[in-house]
Write a protein that holds these residues in place. Structure first.
Motif, PDB file in Angstrom:
ATOM      1  N   PHE A   1       0.830  -1.202   0.000  1.00  0.00           N
ATOM      2  CA  PHE A   1       0.000   0.000   0.000  1.00  0.00           C
ATOM      3  C   PHE A   1       0.866   1.256   0.000  1.00  0.00           C
ATOM      4  O   PHE A   1       0.607   2.207  -0.740  1.00  0.00           O
ATOM      5  CB  PHE A   1      -0.927  -0.001   1.220  1.00  0.00           C
ATOM      6  N   LYS A   2       1.906   1.241   0.844  1.00  0.00           N
ATOM      7  CA  LYS A   2       2.812   2.386   0.900  1.00  0.00           C
ATOM      8  C   LYS A   2       3.511   2.597  -0.439  1.00  0.00           C
ATOM      9  O   LYS A   2       3.653   3.725  -0.925  1.00  0.00           O
ATOM     10  CB  LYS A   2       3.848   2.172   2.004  1.00  0.00           C
ATOM     11  N   GLY A   3       3.978   1.491  -1.017  1.00  0.00           N
ATOM     12  CA  GLY A   3       4.691   1.607  -2.279  1.00  0.00           C
ATOM     13  C   GLY A   3       3.814   2.125  -3.397  1.00  0.00           C
ATOM     14  O   GLY A   3       4.253   2.924  -4.240  1.00  0.00           O
ATOM     15  N   ALA A   4       2.553   1.673  -3.428  1.00  0.00           N
ATOM     16  CA  ALA A   4       1.642   2.129  -4.468  1.00  0.00           C
ATOM     17  C   ALA A   4       1.319   3.610  -4.320  1.00  0.00           C
ATOM     18  O   ALA A   4       1.271   4.354  -5.312  1.00  0.00           O
ATOM     19  CB  ALA A   4       0.363   1.301  -4.433  1.00  0.00           C
ATOM     20  N   LYS A   5       1.106   4.060  -3.100  1.00  0.00           N
ATOM     21  CA  LYS A   5       0.739   5.461  -2.878  1.00  0.00           C
ATOM     22  C   LYS A   5       1.904   6.407  -3.137  1.00  0.00           C
ATOM     23  O   LYS A   5       1.718   7.519  -3.619  1.00  0.00           O
ATOM     24  CB  LYS A   5       0.235   5.638  -1.442  1.00  0.00           C
ATOM     25  N   GLN A   6       3.112   5.963  -2.815  1.00  0.00           N
ATOM     26  CA  GLN A   6       4.283   6.834  -2.927  1.00  0.00           C
ATOM     27  C   GLN A   6       5.088   6.571  -4.195  1.00  0.00           C
ATOM     28  O   GLN A   6       6.104   7.231  -4.430  1.00  0.00           O
ATOM     29  CB  GLN A   6       5.176   6.655  -1.692  1.00  0.00           C
ATOM     30  N   GLY A   7       4.661   5.599  -4.995  1.00  0.00           N
ATOM     31  CA  GLY A   7       5.412   5.267  -6.194  1.00  0.00           C
ATOM     32  C   GLY A   7       6.795   4.737  -5.887  1.00  0.00           C
ATOM     33  O   GLY A   7       7.741   4.961  -6.659  1.00  0.00           O
ATOM     34  N   SER A   8       6.923   4.020  -4.780  1.00  0.00           N
ATOM     35  CA  SER A   8       8.218   3.543  -4.296  1.00  0.00           C
ATOM     36  C   SER A   8       8.462   2.115  -4.778  1.00  0.00           C
ATOM     37  O   SER A   8       7.784   1.173  -4.352  1.00  0.00           O
ATOM     38  CB  SER A   8       8.258   3.597  -2.767  1.00  0.00           C
ATOM     39  N   SER A   9       9.453   1.961  -5.642  1.00  0.00           N
ATOM     40  CA  SER A   9       9.751   0.636  -6.184  1.00  0.00           C
ATOM     41  C   SER A   9      10.300  -0.304  -5.122  1.00  0.00           C
ATOM     42  O   SER A   9       9.953  -1.497  -5.098  1.00  0.00           O
ATOM     43  CB  SER A   9      10.758   0.757  -7.335  1.00  0.00           C
TER      44      SER A   9
ATOM     45  N   TYR B   1      -1.147  -8.924  -6.839  1.00  0.00           N
ATOM     46  CA  TYR B   1      -0.976  -8.598  -8.256  1.00  0.00           C
ATOM     47  C   TYR B   1      -2.035  -7.622  -8.738  1.00  0.00           C
ATOM     48  O   TYR B   1      -1.734  -6.641  -9.439  1.00  0.00           O
ATOM     49  CB  TYR B   1      -1.029  -9.878  -9.089  1.00  0.00           C
ATOM     50  N   LEU B   2      -3.285  -7.873  -8.381  1.00  0.00           N
ATOM     51  CA  LEU B   2      -4.367  -7.010  -8.844  1.00  0.00           C
ATOM     52  C   LEU B   2      -4.217  -5.593  -8.302  1.00  0.00           C
ATOM     53  O   LEU B   2      -4.362  -4.611  -9.044  1.00  0.00           O
ATOM     54  CB  LEU B   2      -5.715  -7.613  -8.440  1.00  0.00           C
ATOM     55  N   PHE B   3      -3.921  -5.478  -7.014  1.00  0.00           N
ATOM     56  CA  PHE B   3      -3.777  -4.140  -6.432  1.00  0.00           C
ATOM     57  C   PHE B   3      -2.603  -3.401  -7.052  1.00  0.00           C
ATOM     58  O   PHE B   3      -2.679  -2.195  -7.329  1.00  0.00           O
ATOM     59  CB  PHE B   3      -3.597  -4.243  -4.919  1.00  0.00           C
ATOM     60  N   TYR B   4      -1.507  -4.111  -7.264  1.00  0.00           N
ATOM     61  CA  TYR B   4      -0.334  -3.460  -7.867  1.00  0.00           C
ATOM     62  C   TYR B   4      -0.675  -2.909  -9.246  1.00  0.00           C
ATOM     63  O   TYR B   4      -0.346  -1.761  -9.579  1.00  0.00           O
ATOM     64  CB  TYR B   4       0.812  -4.463  -7.959  1.00  0.00           C
ATOM     65  N   LEU B   5      -1.352  -3.707 -10.062  1.00  0.00           N
ATOM     66  CA  LEU B   5      -1.688  -3.258 -11.411  1.00  0.00           C
ATOM     67  C   LEU B   5      -2.657  -2.082 -11.392  1.00  0.00           C
ATOM     68  O   LEU B   5      -2.588  -1.188 -12.250  1.00  0.00           O
ATOM     69  CB  LEU B   5      -2.286  -4.417 -12.205  1.00  0.00           C
ATOM     70  N   LEU B   6      -3.552  -2.045 -10.405  1.00  0.00           N
ATOM     71  CA  LEU B   6      -4.533  -0.962 -10.326  1.00  0.00           C
ATOM     72  C   LEU B   6      -3.966   0.297  -9.685  1.00  0.00           C
ATOM     73  O   LEU B   6      -4.309   1.418 -10.099  1.00  0.00           O
ATOM     74  CB  LEU B   6      -5.757  -1.425  -9.524  1.00  0.00           C
ATOM     75  N   ALA B   7      -3.117   0.139  -8.682  1.00  0.00           N
ATOM     76  CA  ALA B   7      -2.770   1.275  -7.823  1.00  0.00           C
ATOM     77  C   ALA B   7      -1.401   1.873  -8.085  1.00  0.00           C
ATOM     78  O   ALA B   7      -1.184   3.054  -7.783  1.00  0.00           O
ATOM     79  CB  ALA B   7      -2.872   0.841  -6.353  1.00  0.00           C
ATOM     80  N   PHE B   8      -0.452   1.104  -8.610  1.00  0.00           N
ATOM     81  CA  PHE B   8       0.896   1.650  -8.798  1.00  0.00           C
ATOM     82  C   PHE B   8       0.920   2.506 -10.059  1.00  0.00           C
ATOM     83  O   PHE B   8       0.646   2.023 -11.160  1.00  0.00           O
ATOM     84  CB  PHE B   8       1.917   0.521  -8.904  1.00  0.00           C
TER      85      PHE B   8
ATOM     86  N   ARG C   1     -12.953  10.081  -8.499  1.00  0.00           N
ATOM     87  CA  ARG C   1     -11.716  10.784  -8.216  1.00  0.00           C
ATOM     88  C   ARG C   1     -11.337  10.684  -6.748  1.00  0.00           C
ATOM     89  O   ARG C   1     -10.275  10.194  -6.400  1.00  0.00           O
ATOM     90  CB  ARG C   1     -11.837  12.260  -8.634  1.00  0.00           C
ATOM     91  N   ASN C   2     -12.199  11.127  -5.837  1.00  0.00           N
ATOM     92  CA  ASN C   2     -11.803  11.193  -4.436  1.00  0.00           C
ATOM     93  C   ASN C   2     -11.893   9.845  -3.734  1.00  0.00           C
ATOM     94  O   ASN C   2     -11.467   9.723  -2.599  1.00  0.00           O
ATOM     95  CB  ASN C   2     -12.647  12.241  -3.678  1.00  0.00           C
ATOM     96  N   GLY C   3     -12.474   8.843  -4.386  1.00  0.00           N
ATOM     97  CA  GLY C   3     -12.580   7.551  -3.727  1.00  0.00           C
ATOM     98  C   GLY C   3     -11.737   6.467  -4.359  1.00  0.00           C
ATOM     99  O   GLY C   3     -11.955   5.285  -4.099  1.00  0.00           O
ATOM    100  N   SER C   4     -10.771   6.847  -5.196  1.00  0.00           N
ATOM    101  CA  SER C   4     -10.022   5.838  -5.937  1.00  0.00           C
ATOM    102  C   SER C   4      -9.217   4.936  -5.019  1.00  0.00           C
ATOM    103  O   SER C   4      -9.189   3.712  -5.211  1.00  0.00           O
ATOM    104  CB  SER C   4      -9.095   6.519  -6.957  1.00  0.00           C
ATOM    105  N   ASN C   5      -8.555   5.505  -4.011  1.00  0.00           N
ATOM    106  CA  ASN C   5      -7.757   4.679  -3.099  1.00  0.00           C
ATOM    107  C   ASN C   5      -8.646   3.723  -2.313  1.00  0.00           C
ATOM    108  O   ASN C   5      -8.300   2.555  -2.121  1.00  0.00           O
ATOM    109  CB  ASN C   5      -6.960   5.574  -2.143  1.00  0.00           C
ATOM    110  N   GLN C   6      -9.774   4.236  -1.842  1.00  0.00           N
ATOM    111  CA  GLN C   6     -10.690   3.374  -1.098  1.00  0.00           C
ATOM    112  C   GLN C   6     -11.205   2.230  -1.973  1.00  0.00           C
ATOM    113  O   GLN C   6     -11.299   1.085  -1.520  1.00  0.00           O
ATOM    114  CB  GLN C   6     -11.856   4.202  -0.556  1.00  0.00           C
TER     115      GLN C   6
END
Length: 734
Positions: A154-162, A191-198, A374-379
């Motif tokens: 979750f942290k990596g996806a939000k911060q774009g941290s490889s 896998y699914l979250f990474y593809l959607l969120a990163f 827009r405002n609910g994408s992370n949720q």
């Protein structure tokens, strides 16, 4: 602003304290915990060789049936605090508490403080989490590691941290070295979250995904490939494998066989096959078994418990036809119900983790239908992650052929997260009176409390009908009031919503305390009033679940417990339970683990954790007659070795691993051990844990050894006749 973010949440503190009580209270009374694993820790303390391989016995001749990472941690704790039941349980206690904190910190950023608190409270009170975290079984550490990986994801996806993404998948690899393929159950969600969120260009995203998968695979297979590459004569036999291979163990016995229910066929003298309860197969791992007779009568080999007349057992005890409890096949044997889409809602499994499934699923609907793009994408993405964790795991356990109830701890994190986030979403919809979604909150309270009544009602005769009825009535009352107040505004409306949630927790909180109040089983932990009947996963023996006239006696927390007859006092306190003795057990089980009855929990870990106690006469005889041999004795049953390794730090050989059936030794190797002066005493038979053994080895010992009269080496040799008094001691000199 940063100071406000770092402020201590004083609501979280009592939740953590509650988790600590549920996980840790009374663990100091558990002398051996899961003795299969504790024996391994005792052996691992002896040498780096044993430590690296997670050897079951002092000689480093056979491993346990799981990878070593959790046992490395337990060994470190035992090195610091000494080898005790509580010291090997402590890492899992901390992991259980850590999982509560991780759920809180994972949910909070996207869903807010209230959702995080609810999720943490749910995680702390999922009954199976409490039951497993107070044992030295692997699963609470596994869940903690997977949640830590989720936090990095979750942290990596939000911060774009490889590097955080790489760490998330690396932790799955580490978890593989805790319980093999069970760790991969979360991969669809990752896998699914990474593809959607990163957020990155697709080329970079795919390269990072490939790299993360490669790191995960490399870490996953590192220990297995290393061990398999070492010549077999330079390392222990891989316990419970068919080909002496870690990879085969991972993808066979600890992998596909869990789905199909087909267990190893070599030395198939143990548990029935999941698809046919009458076919003798062995379940050598997960630390429990009942040996059944083979078609010729008796057992394959003489190291296990001899059943000469079909279902007949020592002292007149007779195994019920078709196994124990309800259901057929392995599902009935271990209380996992019948395979099908509603399996998690069946009485056998629902009390472990399913209590809040209605709330979580309705809450997920509220989340999905209330978010703006827009405002609910992370949720939205995080809700998809938890669903992608929940649904495949639930589907697996709905159809799997062989597992134990405590595996359902894998359901706890998504249920907790979706309950927290979903309840807050329903709460907002209710306050805002947003059409049909406003009805989700009262509906979730009603359905969840009805489901709680359904789970508890079969146990009314054991726990009293007040618990199930009170939850049902409270749920109906709160639902009616919520419905009436939906279009009104009152200062106490928010308190009413909180009360609605707390009503749904009546059942799970009570169930979470049952390992303390009724006694647990460290071998196969399960929550519920019959959870101490660990060999059968909490199912009663010979009767319907929850029937006090057919249940085994709950423990008093003091180790070996005397059985009470149905005419015993009706005191319902934990230390004097009124669950009577099944008719088929009356007068028939003395000698199994104690001189008086069945240990159903407490110090010995329960019926499935059938440990021998140290016989002072045996110990004195073996020590006095030791003429410099490295090992005090060798035995076909690890249960006989356990107390001598754990309590006395003696060096003992187990000849056949958990089941007694692993082909660890050949007669040539055994002859070499004897000639080199490493061992001369062999204790054969007497174990319910040993299932069959190697008849060639047994015959060799009997042919070349001299039987030692029981009057010389065993206390009370003329008494009993149960499992603990059926062993024979041989002295072999060449």
């Amino acid at each position: 602003m940063n100071i406000a973010k770092r402020r201590i949440d004083f609501v979280l503190l009592p939740i953590v304290i509650l988790a600590a009580i549920l996980n840790a209270y009374g663990i100091w009374n558990d002398q051996y915990a899961n003795s299969y694993y504790t024996t391994a820790v005792g052996s691992m303390l002896r040498s780096f060789h044993n430590f690296f391989y997670a050897s079951l016995d002092s000689a480093g001749s056979v491993t346990v049936d799981k990878p070593p990472v959790v046992f490395w941690i337990q060994t470190a704790f035992a090195y610091v605090f000494g080898l005790h039941g509580w010291s090997v349980i402590l890492p899992q206690v901390l992991a259980g508490i850590g999982a509560v904190l991780l759920i809180y910190f994972i949910v909070k950023p996207s869903y807010g403080l209230a959702a995080a608190r609810i999720a943490a409270l749910v995680m702390a009170t999922v009954p199976v989490v409490a039951a497993v975290s107070r044992t030295n079984n692997i699963d609470s550490m596994l869940v903690f590691t997977l949640l830590l990986g989720s936090w990095f994801l979750f942290k990596g996806a939000k911060q774009g941290s490889s590097w955080r993404i790489l760490m998330a998948f690396a932790l799955i690899g580490l978890a593989f070295n805790m319980k093999m393929l069970q760790a991969y159950m979360v991969l669809p969600a990752f896998y699914l979250f990474y593809l959607l969120a990163f957020q990155a260009k697709w080329r970079k995203k795919l390269l990072l995904l490939v790299g993360s998968t490669a790191i995960m695979a490399a870490i996953s297979l590192s220990w297995a490939v290393t061990v398999d590459s070492i010549p077999a004569d330079e390392r222990p036999y891989i316990g419970s494998s068919e080909t002496n291979s870690v990879l085969e163990l991972a993808f066979g016995y600890n992998g596909l066989s869990r789905l199909t229910g087909r267990q190893n066929t070599a030395a198939n003298t143990g548990m029935p096959d999941a698809s046919n309860v009458t076919n003798p197969q062995r379940d050598r791992g997960d630390s429990t078994s009942v040996q059944t007779s083979n078609p010729r009568g008796g057992t394959n080999g003489n190291s296990g418990m001899n059943l000469p007349q079909g279902n007949e057992m020592p002292n007149g005890f007779t195994m019920p036809q078709g196994g124990f409890g309800g259901g057929g096949g392995m599902g009935g044997m271990f209380g996992t119900g019948q395979a099908g889409p509603l399996r998690l809602f069946q009485t056998e499994l629902s009390g472990q983790a399913s209590w809040l499934l209605p709330l979580a699923l309705l809450g997920c609907i509220a989340i999905m239908t209330s978010l703006r793009r827009r405002n609910g994408s992370n949720q939205m993405k995080e809700a998809i992650f938890w669903l992608a964790w929940l649904l495949p795991v639930a589907a697996f356990f709905s159809v799997a052929g062989f597992f134990h109830q405590y595996y359902l701890i894998m359901l706890a994190p998504p249920i907790a997260a979706l309950s927290g986030a979903g309840f807050v979403a329903m709460w907002k919809a209710y306050q805002e009176r947003t059409g049909w979604r406003a009805w989700l909150l009262p509906l979730s309270v009603l359905l969840t409390t009805i489901f709680g009544w359904y789970i508890m009602q079969p146990f009314d005769e054991t726990i009293g009908a007040g618990w199930s009825i009170s939850e049902l009535i409270a749920g109906i009352v709160v639902t009616v009031v919520l419905t009436v107040m939906m279009n009104r505004t009152h200062p106490w409306k928010q308190a009413l919503v909180v009360a609605g949630f707390m009503v749904t927790l009546i059942g799970p909180v009570y169930w979470a305390f049952t390992p303390i109040t009724y006694g647990g089983n460290s071998m196969i932990p399960a929550a519920g009033p019959t959870g101490s009947n660990g060999m059968f996963g909490g199912m009663t023996m010979g009767g319907r679940q929850g029937d006090r006239n057919n249940a085994m006696t709950p423990p008093s927390g003091q180790g070996d417990i005397e059985q009470q007859s149905p005419s015993s006092t009706g005191d319902s306190s934990p230390n004097n339970s009124n669950t009577g003795t099944p008719s088929f057990m009356e007068g028939g089980m003395n000698g199994m683990g104690s001189a008086q009855g069945i240990p159903t929990g407490g110090g010995r870990g329960g019926f499935g954790n059938r440990n021998e106690e140290i016989d002072s006469t045996t110990l004195q005889y073996l020590r006095e007659h030791n003429t410099g041999e490295t090992y005090l004795f060798a035995t076909s049953d690890y249960n006989q070795a356990a107390p001598y390794i754990i309590d006395e730090n003696e060096a003992v050989i187990t000849l056949g691993g958990f089941s007694g059936s692993d082909p660890v030794y050949t007669t040539e190797r055994l002859e070499q051990l004897v000639k080199s002066g490493q061992v001369k005493y062999f204790m054969i038979g007497g174990g319910m844990g040993g299932r069959g053994g190697n008849s060639e080895i047994t015959n060799w010992i009997m042919e070349h050894g001299t039987e030692v009269p029981t009057s010389e080496w065993r206390s009370n040799s003329d008494e009993g006749g149960g499992f603990g008094n059926q062993s024979t001691l041989y002295e072999v000199k060449l």
